[in-house]
Design a protein around this motif. Structure first.
Motif, PDB file in Angstrom:
ATOM      1  N   PHE A  59       1.801   9.852 -43.578  1.00 20.25           N
ATOM      2  CA  PHE A  59       1.895   9.992 -42.120  1.00 20.25           C
ATOM      3  C   PHE A  59       2.223  11.431 -41.725  1.00 20.25           C
ATOM      4  O   PHE A  59       1.694  11.965 -40.747  1.00 20.25           O
ATOM      5  N   GLU A  60       3.108  12.049 -42.490  1.00 17.11           N
ATOM      6  CA  GLU A  60       3.515  13.419 -42.176  1.00 17.11           C
ATOM      7  C   GLU A  60       2.318  14.371 -42.300  1.00 17.11           C
ATOM      8  O   GLU A  60       2.077  15.208 -41.425  1.00 17.11           O
TER       9      GLU A  60
ATOM     10  N   ALA B  52      -6.007   9.050 -50.673  1.00 15.23           N
ATOM     11  CA  ALA B  52      -6.630  10.115 -49.873  1.00 15.23           C
ATOM     12  C   ALA B  52      -7.068   9.569 -48.519  1.00 15.23           C
ATOM     13  O   ALA B  52      -6.885  10.218 -47.473  1.00 15.23           O
ATOM     14  N   ASN B  53      -7.653   8.380 -48.524  1.00  9.99           N
ATOM     15  CA  ASN B  53      -8.130   7.793 -47.277  1.00  9.99           C
ATOM     16  C   ASN B  53      -6.992   7.430 -46.334  1.00  9.99           C
ATOM     17  O   ASN B  53      -7.181   7.342 -45.126  1.00  9.99           O
ATOM     18  N   GLY B  54      -5.819   7.214 -46.910  1.00  7.85           N
ATOM     19  CA  GLY B  54      -4.659   6.889 -46.090  1.00  7.85           C
ATOM     20  C   GLY B  54      -4.380   7.970 -45.060  1.00  7.85           C
ATOM     21  O   GLY B  54      -4.070   7.689 -43.897  1.00  7.85           O
ATOM     22  N   VAL B  55      -4.496   9.207 -45.463  1.00  5.34           N
ATOM     23  CA  VAL B  55      -4.254  10.319 -44.528  1.00  5.34           C
ATOM     24  C   VAL B  55      -5.279  10.278 -43.392  1.00  5.34           C
ATOM     25  O   VAL B  55      -4.933  10.435 -42.214  1.00  5.34           O
ATOM     26  N   LEU B  56      -6.530  10.024 -43.722  1.00  3.64           N
ATOM     27  CA  LEU B  56      -7.581  10.028 -42.692  1.00  3.64           C
ATOM     28  C   LEU B  56      -7.393   8.913 -41.657  1.00  3.64           C
ATOM     29  O   LEU B  56      -7.510   9.150 -40.456  1.00  3.64           O
ATOM     30  N   VAL B  57      -7.112   7.703 -42.112  1.00  2.85           N
ATOM     31  CA  VAL B  57      -6.965   6.614 -41.125  1.00  2.85           C
ATOM     32  C   VAL B  57      -5.690   6.800 -40.295  1.00  2.85           C
ATOM     33  O   VAL B  57      -5.650   6.440 -39.124  1.00  2.85           O
ATOM     34  N   ARG B  58      -4.679   7.413 -40.887  1.00  4.58           N
ATOM     35  CA  ARG B  58      -3.445   7.648 -40.114  1.00  4.58           C
ATOM     36  C   ARG B  58      -3.672   8.770 -39.095  1.00  4.58           C
ATOM     37  O   ARG B  58      -3.141   8.716 -37.981  1.00  4.58           O
ATOM     38  N   MET B  59      -4.476   9.734 -39.468  1.00  2.00           N
ATOM     39  CA  MET B  59      -4.879  10.752 -38.482  1.00  2.00           C
ATOM     40  C   MET B  59      -5.633  10.077 -37.332  1.00  2.00           C
ATOM     41  O   MET B  59      -5.376  10.340 -36.150  1.00  2.00           O
ATOM     42  N   ALA B  60      -6.543   9.193 -37.694  1.00  2.00           N
ATOM     43  CA  ALA B  60      -7.343   8.508 -36.664  1.00  2.00           C
ATOM     44  C   ALA B  60      -6.454   7.663 -35.748  1.00  2.00           C
ATOM     45  O   ALA B  60      -6.626   7.657 -34.522  1.00  2.00           O
ATOM     46  N   ALA B  61      -5.487   6.998 -36.363  1.00  2.00           N
ATOM     47  CA  ALA B  61      -4.598   6.143 -35.559  1.00  2.00           C
ATOM     48  C   ALA B  61      -3.754   6.987 -34.603  1.00  2.00           C
ATOM     49  O   ALA B  61      -3.651   6.685 -33.409  1.00  2.00           O
TER      50      ALA B  61
END
Lengths: 308, 430
Positions: free
Chosen positions: A61-62, A287-296
Motif C-alpha cells: 500500500f505504501e 507485483a500486481n498487488g501494488v498495481l491494484v492498490r494504486m488503482a483502488a
C-alpha cells in the motif's frame, strides 16, 4: 465511484472491471519510466493504520500511494489491541483531525474497517479485517488470473485450505463470482464455516477429483496452531489430504495456474517444487498487488469529492 | 398520599371499571365508585390496567459499574416501562454471592423506591463455577433471595449444577440457568449461520444452548428441583422445553423481547448495539419463540436489560460487551410481536409479564390483578398510542438500545407501587 472499499461485495462487475483495467493502465504508464511516480495524488494524505504485523501488505500500500505521489503516514497501532490503549474511535478522530484523505486499515477484528468508515470523512480501504475480508488481495488475485489466463468469465477457480479463518477466501469468492468465475472450495469440513452453503461457491472434500477440472488453484495458508484446536489431527494428515504436492499438481490441466496469497507454509499446504514451478504465479501476485492498490487509491481519491 | 380513584380503566383488557385504592391497597373494583377520603382521581378512560409488570432478568450494574446504570436509574427505567418489581442479576462487582452484597442491592432498591428490587444471588463464588456460594445465607438474608443464577456465565459443570439444584430445595429456591456450553462458544460473537459465515464473526451455535437446556431439564427431573431457563433463543430450545414440561418436571423459561423481534441480519452493520448473549437468531427461531410464548411452553417475557457504557459499545464488534437495554421497550415489543398478530390477549400479557414471573420469583405482593385487599401494584397502558424510541430520552444511564428511531405501539401512562404513583402521564415521579 464508491467511497470506501470495505468488502469485495462493494464492487459490482463494472466497477471491478474498471479497477482491473485501471491497474493495467497504471502498470503500462509506469513501464520504462526512470522515475516510477505519477503525480495523480499529489497533496493527498494516505494513512496506513496497521493493528497487525503485515509487512507485505503495508509496504504494498505504501509503495502504491507513493507511486501516485501521495503523502504517506504509517500509523502502527500494533500492541494497542482492541482491549487496551486508545480506542479505534479515538484514533479515527485523530486521523480525521489530521485530514487523512484515505485510511488503509489492517485490524484483527472483523468489521473494524466498517466501524472506522462511520467515524472518518475520508475513504477507508480495508487491508484485512479479522476473518472477514481482504478485498485488495482478491483484486490482485483476479488481476493476476486475468493477465495469465486472459479471462475471468467461466474460469474454474479452486480455493483450498482454511476457509473458515480466511479473509482472502471470503473476498475472493465474492469478487470472482461478480466477475463470472466458477469457484469451488476444498477443505476439511472443520475448516469450512457453518453457513458456507449459502455462499456462491461449490464445496468439495475431494481435492484429487477437482484438480483436473481446475483452471486456477489457490492455496490458503493453514496455521499449525489449528491442529491444537482439533480442526485436523496432524500436519502430515492435512498435507496428505489437502496439500498441493507434485503428484497432485500433475493432475491439473497443463495450462493451470497455481496461486498463494502468502505467507506460504512450504511443505504444509504447498510443496516447494510446486510453489517455485513455472505454473506458479506467486511472485507476480506480489507485483500486481501494488498495481491494484494504486488503482483502488486512484479511483477512490481522484473521483469527484463528495460525489456520493 | 397512596390513595387513588382510577376511573374507567379496562381491567386487564376486559370490563371497564373504577379502581379504589386506600393507603396502597385496592379496596374496591367496580363501576361508579366514590373516591376514598383524600384520594386523587385519575381518569383512565381508554387505558388498560395491568398488574404491575415483573422482570425476572435485569442488570442494574450497581455495585461496580455505576457509570452504566445504578439501582436508582434502572428502577426509574423499569417504572417507566410499567414494572413494579425487577429481579437484579448477580454479575455485579463485587458479585452478589454473599448475604452482604444482596442486602446492599436490596436496600438500594428500597431507598430508590421506584420498584421492588429483588436481588438474585450467584450460584457459585465469583460466578466462577467452582465453589457453591452461600445460597442459604442469601436466602435467609433481608433480601430473601430465592432465585440463584450465574447469568453471564453458564453453570457448565454438570455436577455443580446438580448440587445447586438439590441444595436450593431446602428453601424452595430455583436455579436460573444461562444455558451456554462454553466449549462450543469460545470466542463466539453472533449466531452461527449464514451471516456469521459471511461476516467472519465466530459463531454461537444454537446447539450450545439446547444441549445445556436438555441436560438441565434431565437433572431437574432427576433431583426433583426447580429450574428456570434464562433468555431462551432457539427453536430447538422450545422443543426441548415442551418435552420437559410434558414430563411434569418443574421447569420454567423466559424469552427476551429482542429475541422475539430482531434477527442476526442486524450484525451486518457491525454495530455492537446488536451484540447480545445469547445472540440474535433467525426468523425461524423468532417464529418458534413467539409460538412457544403463546402456548405457554415459554412462561414469561424477561428483559435481560443490560446497560453498557459507550466505550463498551462504540468499538469493534469483538471488543464490545454483549447486551442491550430492555426495560422501557419490553411491553411495546410484546404488543407488537404478540398482541397485534393475535398470539396473546391482554390477559396473556398479564400472565407472562406479571403474574407468572411474580410466582416464579416468589414475590407475594406482585402479579395480582386489581381486587379488594390486593397491594396496589399496577400499571396503566394506552394501547392506542404509539411512540418512537429516542435513546437520549430513555431513563437508563446507558444508550445501548437497538431500537433507536423505531416506532412501537402502546405507551405506559402510569405505574403504581403500593398505591404510590411512580409514573404519571408517562413521566417518572421521582
Amino acid at each position: 465511484m464508491i467511497r470506501h472499499l470495505l468488502s469485495a461485495a462493494d464492487l459490482d462487475r463494472d466497477t471491478a472491471t474498471l479497477l482491473l483495467d485501471t491497474a493495467r493502465q497504471l502498470g503500462q504508464a509506469l513501464t520504462g519510466r526512470e522515475v516510477k511516480k505519477l503525480p495523480t495524488l499529489r497533496g493527498r494524505t494516505v494513512v496506513n493504520l496497521f493493528y497487525e504485523d503485515s509487512t507485505r501488505t503495508r509496504v504494498s500500500f505504501e509503495t502504491a500511494a507513493k507511486r501516485l505521489s501521495a503523502d504517506v503516514v504509517n500509523f502502527s497501532a500494533k500492541g494497542s489491541s482492541v482491549s487496551k490503549g486508545e480506542s479505534l474511535k479515538d484514533t479515527a478522530w485523530t486521523l480525521q483531525a489530521m485530514g487523512a484523505d484515505a485510511v488503509v486499515i489492517r485490524h484483527p477484528a472483523s468489521g473494524a474497517s466498517h466501524r472506522l468508515a462511520g467515524w472518518v470523512d475520508g475513504s477507508v480501504l480495508n487491508a484485512g479485517d479479522g476473518t472477514h475480508e481482504h478485498p485488495t488481495q482478491a483484486l490482485l488475485d483476479a488481476y493476476t488470473m486475468r493477465e495469465r489466463m486472459g479471462r475471468l468469465d467461466g474460469l474454474r477457480v479452486t480455493i483450498v485450505g482454511d476457509v473458515l479463518h480466511s479473509r482472502v477466501a471470503r473476498s475472493n469468492v465474492l469478487l470472482l463470482r461478480t466477475l463470472g468465475a466458477d469457484v469451488t472450495l476444498v477443505a476439511p469440513p472443520t475448516l469450512l464455516p457453518v453457513g458456507v452453503e449459502t455462499w456462491p461457491a461449490r464445496i468439495s472434500y475431494d481435492f484429487d477429483a477437482i484438480l483436473p477440472k481446475t483452471d486456477v488453484v489457490m492455496m490458503l495458508r493453514v496455521q499449525r496452531e489449528r491442529m491444537t484446536d482439533s480442526f485436523f489431527p496432524s500436519v502430515r494428515e492435512y498435507s496428505r489430504r489437502y496439500g498441493l504436492d507434485l503428484r497432485r499438481a500433475a493432475l491439473l490441466p497443463d495450462d493451470a495456474l497455481v496461486m498463494h496469497p502468502g505467507p506460504m507454509v512450504r511443505g504444509m499446504e504447498i510443496a516447494p517444487e510446486v510453489a517455485d514451478s513455472a505454473r506458479s504465479a506467486i511472485v507476480e501476485q506480489v507485483a500486481n498487488g501494488v498495481l491494484v492498490r494504486m488503482a483502488a487509491l486512484y479511483l477512490l481519491l481522484s473521483g469527484e469529492k463528495g460525489a456520493e | 398520599m397512596n390513595s387513588w380513584l382510577i376511573q374507567n380503566a379496562s381491567i386487564v383488557g376486559r370490563e371497564t371499571a373504577d379502581i379504589a385504592i386506600e393507603n396502597g391497597v385496592v379496596t374496591e373494583v367496580g363501576t361508579g365508585l366514590t373516591a376514598p377520603e383524600g384520594a386523587r382521581v385519575l381518569d383512565a378512560t381508554g387505558l388498560i390496567a395491568l398488574p404491575g409488570l415483573v422482570d425476572l432478568h435485569t442488570h442494574l450494574r450497581e455495585p461496580g459499574r455505576e457509570d452504566a446504570e445504578t439501582v436508582e436509574s434502572g428502577s426509574r427505567a423499569a417504572a417507566l416501562g410499567g414494572y413494579t418489581a425487577v429481579c437484579a442479576m448477580a454479575n455485579t462487582s463485587p458479585v452478589a454471592d454473599t448475604a452482604g452484597v444482596v442486602e446492599q442491592v436490596w436496600r438500594l432498591g428500597r431507598d430508590a423506591g421506584l420498584v421492588d428490587v429483588q436481588p438474585i444471588g450467584a450460584v457459585t463464588v465469583g460466578l466462577k463455577g467452582e465453589h457453591m456460594a452461600e445460597l442459604g445465607a442469601m436466602a435467609d438474608s433481608a433480601a430473601n433471595v430465592r432465585i440463584f443464577s450465574d447469568d453471564g456465565f453458564c453453570v457448565a459443570d454438570p455436577k455443580m449444577m446438580r448440587r445447586a439444584l438439590e441444595y436450593v430445595k431446602a428453601f424452595d429456591g430455583v436455579i436460573a440457568q444461562h444455558a451456554e456450553e462454553p466449549a462450543l462458544t469460545a470466542g463466539a460473537q453472533m449466531h452461527e449461520g449464514e451471516f456469521s459465515s459471511q461476516l467472519g464473526l465466530a459463531g454461537w451455535p444454537a446447539v450450545a444452548e439446547e444441549a445445556i437446556i436438555a441436560r438441565d431439564c434431565l437433572l431437574t427431573g432427576h433431583v426433583g428441583s426447580r429450574l428456570h431457563v434464562c433468555h431462551v433463543s432457539t427453536a430447538g430450545s422450545v422443543e426441548i422445553l415442551r418435552w420437559a414440561k410434558s414430563k411434569g418436571w418443574r421447569v420454567t423459561a423466559e424469552v427476551c423481547p429482542h429475541h422475539l423481534l430482531l434477527t442476526d441480519e442486524r450484525a451486518t452493520t457491525y454495530d455492537p448495539v446488536n451484540k447480545v448473549n445469547p445472540p440474535l437468531r433467525t426468523d425461524t427461531d423468532i417464529e418458534a419463540l413467539r409460538a412457544g410464548l403463546a402456548e405457554g411452553v415459554i412462561d414469561v417475557v424477561a428483559t435481560d436489560h443490560a446497560p453498557h457504557s459507550s466505550e463498551d459499545k462504540d468499538c469493534e464488534w469483538a471488543a464490545a460487551r454483549p447486551g442491550m437495554l430492555g426495560l422501557q421497550t419490553a411491553l411495546s415489543i410484546v404488543v407488537k410481536t404478540m398482541v397485534e398478530p393475535g398470539l396473546l390477549d391482554w390477559d396473556g400479557v398479564a400472565e407472562r409479564m406479571s403474574r407468572r414471573p411474580a410466582r416464579i420469583a416468589g414475590l407475594d405482593g406482585h402479579g395480582l390483578d386489581p381486587a379488594p385487599g390486593v397491594p396496589a401494584n399496577l400499571t396503566l397502558i394506552d394501547p392506542a398510542a404509539s411512540w418512537t424510541v429516542v435513546p437520549n430520552e430513555l431513563a437508563s444511564l446507558s444508550r445501548n438500545t437497538p431500537y433507536a428511531q423505531m416506532t412501537f405501539p402502546a405507551t405506559v401512562r402510569a405505574t403504581f407501587l403500593r398505591g404510590e404513583a411512580t409514573v404519571l402521564e408517562g413521566k417518572a415521579q421521582k
